[in-house]
Design an enzyme around this catalytic site. Structure first.
Site, short mmCIF file in Angstrom:
data_model
loop_
_atom_site.label_atom_id
_atom_site.label_comp_id
_atom_site.label_asym_id
_atom_site.label_seq_id
_atom_site.Cartn_x
_atom_site.Cartn_y
_atom_site.Cartn_z
CG ASN A 195 4.41 -8.72 -1.98
OD1 ASN A 195 4.33 -7.62 -2.04
ND2 ASN A 195 4.05 -9.63 -3.18
CG HIS A 219 0.04 -10.60 -5.98
ND1 HIS A 219 1.04 -9.80 -6.73
CD2 HIS A 219 -0.64 -11.29 -6.83
CE1 HIS A 219 0.70 -9.93 -8.06
NE2 HIS A 219 -0.28 -10.88 -8.07
N GLY A 247 -0.02 3.86 -0.65
CA GLY A 247 0.20 3.43 0.64
C GLY A 247 -0.93 3.16 1.77
CB SER A 248 -4.37 2.01 0.52
OG SER A 248 -4.15 0.89 -0.12
CE LYS A 283 12.68 0.05 -9.11
NZ LYS A 283 13.31 -0.13 -10.51
CB ILE A 286 13.64 -8.15 -1.35
CG1 ILE A 286 12.16 -7.26 -1.17
CG2 ILE A 286 14.49 -8.33 -0.31
CD1 ILE A 286 12.56 -6.03 -0.41
CD GLU A 331 -4.62 -5.42 -2.17
OE1 GLU A 331 -3.48 -4.99 -1.80
OE2 GLU A 331 -5.10 -5.33 -3.28
C1 GRF Z 1 -1.71 -3.06 -3.77
O1 GRF Z 1 -2.65 -3.37 -4.52
C2 GRF Z 1 -0.78 -4.35 -3.57
O2 GRF Z 1 -1.53 -5.67 -3.70
C3 GRF Z 1 0.06 -4.28 -4.43
O3 GRF Z 1 0.47 -2.70 -4.80
C4 GRF Z 1 -0.81 -2.10 -4.37
C5 GRF Z 1 -0.19 -1.05 -3.26
O4 GRF Z 1 -1.38 -0.33 -2.92
N1 GRF Z 1 1.17 -4.87 -4.19
P1 GRF Z 1 -0.98 0.81 -1.64
O5 GRF Z 1 0.28 1.52 -2.12
O6 GRF Z 1 -0.73 -0.16 -0.54
O7 GRF Z 1 -2.21 1.57 -1.66
#
Ligand code: GRF
Length: 201
Positions: A102, A104, A11-12, A86, A88, A174
């Site tokens: 999303n 990525h 969940g970061s 998963k 959607i 991110e």
């Molecule tokens: C992140 O690296 C995101 O890019 C990918 O999954 C990871 C999720 O990390 N889709 P977090 O759960 O948000 O820390």
């Protein structure tokens, strides 16, 4: 703008949205939704008093077939996939077209698609000897990681010695790029022009 954030892990990215000063007053997270019963992201949601929901067919869970109705009843304006592993459901993609994004952890369209998540991505980037990596935010369509790209930011990885180092540098991007795209959408600054995204300042 009402958000539903879909998660599967620690969940970061959810935390970066909750802590974002640029989003304060612009958005409200109405629901954190996961395919998991428990995950780190749920603990973060609880700390911020955000309602959590798990997907599944057992009692007390939101079934995938009811998901679109559930999101409409919450008046969700934007669905954010933040580490959701998963697909959607197609009817949700159709009913919320242009309203699902999303994050990525690579520069799409490279290093994306089914199975390309988490460390799998960074190992593939490392083993390819790529000189840059980065993060992408894109609209979600019916397949994994193939929707129109909204924003990207890259980072030099010529000096890395492990996939973990790439993961660390990309995660910092991110946590910046996702709140920034959400802000642009909340301020209606994201336009589709000839199937390319244009962001108006
Ligand atoms: C992140 O690296 C995101 O890019 C990918 O999954 C990871 C999720 O990390 N889709 P977090 O759960 O948000 O820390």
């Amino acid at each position: 703008m009402n958000l539903a954030v879909f998660v599967s892990g620690r969940g970061s990215n959810l935390l970066s949205i909750l802590q974002s000063r640029e989003l304060a007053g612009l958005i409200e997270i109405k629901a954190v939704i996961s395919n998991k019963i428990e995950c780190g992201a749920f603990e973060i949601a609880k700390n911020y008093s955000v309602p959590i929901y798990s997907l599944g067919d057992k009692d007390g869970l939101i079934s995938y077939k009811d998901l679109s109705t559930f999101l409409s009843q919450l008046n969700i304006d934007l669905i954010v996939l933040a580490g959701f592993l998963k697909l959607i459901p197609d009817n949700v993609v159709r009913n919320f077209k242009g309203k699902i994004i999303n994050i990525h952890p690579a520069l799409l369209p490279s290093f994306g698609g089914k199975g390309m998540y988490g460390m799998n991505v960074h190992k593939a980037v490392y083993n390819s000897s790529a000189k840059v990596s980065g993060a992408s935010v894109h609209f979600v369509d019916e397949a994994y990681d193939t929707g129109t790209i909204i924003a990207q930011e890259c980072v030099d990885i010529r000096d890395v010695r492990s996939p973990e180092e790439i993961a660390e540098r990309v995660l910092r991007i991110e946590h910046r790029i996702l709140p920034s795209v959400i802000k642009m959408i909340a301020e209606n600054k994201v336009r589709m022009v000839h199937n390319r995204i244009e962001v108006s300042e």
